[in-house]
Design an enzyme around this catalytic site. Sequence first.
Site, mmCIF file in Angstrom:
data_model
loop_
_atom_site.group_PDB
_atom_site.id
_atom_site.type_symbol
_atom_site.label_atom_id
_atom_site.label_comp_id
_atom_site.label_asym_id
_atom_site.label_seq_id
_atom_site.Cartn_x
_atom_site.Cartn_y
_atom_site.Cartn_z
ATOM 1 C CB THR A 29 -0.849 0.131 1.254
ATOM 2 O OG1 THR A 29 -1.608 -1.281 1.383
ATOM 3 C CG2 THR A 29 -2.036 1.121 0.971
ATOM 4 C CG ASP A 82 5.274 2.206 6.483
ATOM 5 O OD1 ASP A 82 5.163 1.393 5.611
ATOM 6 O OD2 ASP A 82 6.567 1.999 7.306
ATOM 7 N N GLY A 83 2.345 1.465 5.384
ATOM 8 C CA GLY A 83 1.151 0.658 5.525
ATOM 9 C C GLY A 83 0.918 -0.404 6.806
ATOM 10 C CE LYS A 95 4.590 -0.054 10.094
ATOM 11 N NZ LYS A 95 4.475 -0.212 8.561
ATOM 12 N N GLY A 96 5.374 -5.242 9.458
ATOM 13 C CA GLY A 96 6.577 -6.153 9.209
ATOM 14 C C GLY A 96 6.506 -7.339 8.519
ATOM 15 N N GLY A 97 5.433 -7.237 7.718
ATOM 16 C CA GLY A 97 5.191 -8.290 6.694
ATOM 17 C C GLY A 97 5.855 -8.410 5.610
ATOM 18 N N GLY A 98 6.672 -7.016 5.261
ATOM 19 C CA GLY A 98 7.778 -6.763 4.326
ATOM 20 C C GLY A 98 9.082 -6.900 4.685
ATOM 21 C CD GLU A 104 7.930 -1.181 7.778
ATOM 22 O OE1 GLU A 104 7.398 -1.148 6.574
ATOM 23 O OE2 GLU A 104 7.691 -1.715 8.525
#
Length: 227
Positions: A29, A82-83, A95-98, A104
């Site tokens: 996103t 951020d997403g 967060k942190g799927g990427g 971040e």
Amino acid sequence: MEALKKIAGVTAAQYVTDGMTIGLGTGSTAYYFVEEIGRRVKQEGLQVVGVTTSSVTSKQAEGLGIPLKSIDDIDSIDLTVDGADEVDKDFNGIKGGGAALLMEKIVATPTKEYIWVVDASKMVEHLGAFKLPVEVVQYGADRLFRVFEKAGYKPSFRMKGDSRLVTDMQNYIIDLDLGCIKDPVAFGHLLDGTVGVVEHGLFNGMVDKVIVASKDGVIVLEAPKAG
């Protein structure tokens, strides 16, 4: 789903004005936010400086002609977009799927206004259905894995092909399959105090706005101000 992500990302770009230092997030996103900033730089002459949260975003921003600075060369960031993988009703998030959670969080910390862009599926009652990423140093990672296993956290090493994924900061990620995190703040503190853990994907009480895109349109949720 991609259309909703794009709407959320483009909406967030409307908050960016000339002269800002902006944090550029990572993920599917945030990608659209960065693309829209690149378009505005090229077509509108938008004057901004970007600080990126991953090598992937750095490459994207450079390709779009967005001027960049290192986090070490700035004192504060006006706005970061951020997403998020999950957001609860108390504005805590995972967060942190990427695999970019450490960078971040480092970029989010000196940010004056922190915005998440999500589609409606990311809004949840309780965090934890999405696996919680924990970034750990390579030394002692297997011992830490066993500690998490014994605690019932259902850990798994994040993989890239047949090997363990190595983050931009040269660490491993252990994903915890917790199901439901009843007290994200307390669990975040527990992980903060665990030797070998560099950072975790619980972003508690950090976000200021959440831009949510759904088939019914876009809504902007404002987190309550502290105090």
